[in-house]
Design an enzyme around this catalytic site. Structure first.
Site, PDB file in Angstrom:
ATOM      1  N   PHE A 152      23.195  27.790 -20.954  1.00 42.34           N
ATOM      2  CA  PHE A 152      23.274  26.386 -20.565  1.00 42.34           C
ATOM      3  C   PHE A 152      21.917  25.684 -20.604  1.00 42.34           C
ATOM      4  O   PHE A 152      21.834  24.461 -20.713  1.00 42.34           O
ATOM      5  CB  PHE A 152      23.898  26.256 -19.169  1.00 42.34           C
ATOM      6  N   LYS A 153      20.836  26.471 -20.552  1.00 43.16           N
ATOM      7  CA  LYS A 153      19.504  25.867 -20.582  1.00 43.16           C
ATOM      8  C   LYS A 153      19.256  25.085 -21.873  1.00 43.16           C
ATOM      9  O   LYS A 153      18.399  24.213 -21.919  1.00 43.16           O
ATOM     10  CB  LYS A 153      18.429  26.949 -20.431  1.00 43.16           C
ATOM     11  N   ASP A 154      20.008  25.402 -22.935  1.00 40.00           N
ATOM     12  CA  ASP A 154      19.837  24.682 -24.199  1.00 40.00           C
ATOM     13  C   ASP A 154      20.129  23.195 -24.051  1.00 40.00           C
ATOM     14  O   ASP A 154      19.534  22.369 -24.749  1.00 40.00           O
ATOM     15  CB  ASP A 154      20.763  25.264 -25.270  1.00 40.00           C
TER      16      ASP A 154
END
Length: 465
Positions: free
Chosen positions: A111-113
């Site tokens: 999800f950090k993308d």
């Protein structure tokens, strides 16, 4: 729009300056002076927008004209062009009125993308405009590092240094970081845990005299406001797909540093009808203990099968506390001083306000493995350990069965093969095609002792002229 510190003693900053500053000089975190809000009619008018179009609607008020609309839309479009699913954040149903929001469709499978692809392109735009070079310094418990490197590797004006706890991230997580061999990317494996990495990060931001002349540090951790801002979008996206804003939606979020779930809190403050936010933790359960028992005390960090949540100091919790204490910077400063000694306790009013929206739950490794096994046997859907914690927390704390529950799936199961094998799978989940040769790639990283001076010396000596 201006941004102020949670501790009340730092000057307010513009949007671009706050992105480049990261941690406030007084040790606080920057938040908007005023949060933009949207009417129910305005939110309803966004039904059917693409993820990129919706992101522009939500992010533009925070930028407040410092970046032109055309440039902002171009930054957003570029940031999500490398995602593997056209929906960017697809929903998958796992039970009646229960959904998984797949946030692992980006280039590094986490999800950090969503935030770090955006932040990398945003920094590239700002630095080119200012003709400025900076040093990006980050600490990671697993996923932030690879996403930050992927977001910044192509930026000519950035040298990036990522600290990760040595032998305390998964092999896939490590290889994703250390196999990027471009001249501006440097990985440091610190002989310590994530909190040690994060403490070094904060100390370095507090005193940047070790850097070469003309350079400053920029944060890619979720202390950087742009990270939080970009994550607000997928709460709106999921809610609109499931009938919002005409009906309320609940979310369960596996969390360690509190950034992802704080974005959900902001979405509610901005007008999204969120009924419940579930804080899902592993055995490093300081956030669960705080909400359930008003026990926000440090304990020894446990190395778990969900390493991205192996965190005892949840930096972004300070941003929530700032609101819970009516934006009283002096009160937050005192709370943080109390926490330095090992423990802090919320006032009755603050705790009641938190409990009105937030629930919490804790799972250990054994329970996490059981959830992965059970969901796969029932639905043939394979969860990573962080998402398993979020899903079980949702099922155990759900207040209203009539309200759709969305569980944020924060990583692809291929990043955590150890947990998947322990849950009964006879082979590791396959990596996507673009990453199939990951374990054949050359690695480059530096193992350093838990010594701030040594880390800063390494950084200073590897900054390009």
């Amino acid at each position: 729009m201006k941004y102020i510190s949670t501790r009340g003693e730092a000057p307010s900053l513009s949007f671009e300056d706050v992105i480049l500053t990261g941690l406030a000089p007084d040790g606080g975190l920057y938040v908007p002076e005023q949060l933009p809000t949207f009417s129910q009619a305005e939110i309803a008018s966004w039904v059917g927008l693409s993820y990129q179009q919706l992101a522009f609607k939500i992010i533009a008020p925070f930028v407040a004209g410092e970046i032109s609309d055309s440039d902002l839309q171009a930054i957003i479009d570029k940031s999500y062009s490398g995602f593997r699913h056209d929906a960017i954040a697809p929903l998958v149903q796992t039970a009646h009125n229960e959904w998984i929001l797949e946030l692992f469709q980006g280039p590094t499978l986490a999800f950090k993308d969503f935030a770090l692809q955006f932040l990398g392109n945003l920094l590239d735009h700002i630095l080119k405009k200012r003709d400025q070079k900076v040093v990006v310094m980050g600490a990671t418990s697993g996923d932030t590092g690879s996403a930050a490197i992927e977001g910044c590797r192509h930026c000519d004006n950035i040298d990036i240094f990522i600290l990760h706890p040595h032998n305390r991230v998964s092999d896939v997580q490590r290889k994703q970081m250390t196999s990027v061999l471009t001249d501006n990317v440097h990985n440091i494996a610190l002989k310590g845990n994530f909190d040690d990495c994060q403490n070094m990060l904060k100390a370095s931001f507090g005193d940047q005299s070790f850097l070469p002349e003309g350079r400053q540090l920029v944060a890619v951790n979720s202390i950087n406001w742009a990270r939080i801002m970009a994550q607000i979008v997928y709460y709106f996206y999921a809610a609109l797909a499931l009938g919002g804003p005409a009906r309320p939606i609940s979310f369960s979020v596996p969390t360690g540093n509190f950034g992802d779930i704080f974005a959900g809190y902001l979405a509610k403050q901005m007008g999204l009808p969120i009924d419940q936010l579930v804080i899902a933790t592993n055995a490093n359960d300081i956030l669960h203990r705080c909400i359930s028992d008003n026990d926000h005390s440090k304990k020894e960090l446990i190395h778990s099968l969900s390493p991205s949540m192996d965190i005892m100091v949840s930096s972004n919790f300070e941003r929530l506390l700032f609101d819970l204490y009516d934006r009283d910077g002096s009160a937050i400063k005192q709370l943080m001083e109390d926490f330095k000694t090992g423990s802090m306790h919320l006032s009755d009013k603050a705790l009641a306000s938190a409990r009105a929206l937030f629930s919490s739950y804790r799972l250990d490794d054994e329970e996490t493995i059981d959830v992965i096994r059970e969901v796969f046997e029932n639905d043939e859907y394979l969860l990573d350990p962080h998402t398993a914690i979020g899903l079980q927390a949702a099922r155990k704390t759900r207040r209203n069965q009539d309200v759709p529950m969305v569980c944020l799936s924060t990583a692809h199961p291929a990043k955590f093969p150890e947990a998947v094998r322990k849950a009964g799978q006879d082979k590791d989940p396959a990596l996507p095609h673009h990453m199939a040769d990951l374990f054949e790639r050359e690695e480059r990283f530096e193992v350093l002792d838990k010594d701030l001076a040594a880390v800063q010396k390494f950084i200073a000596s590897h900054v390009r002229a």
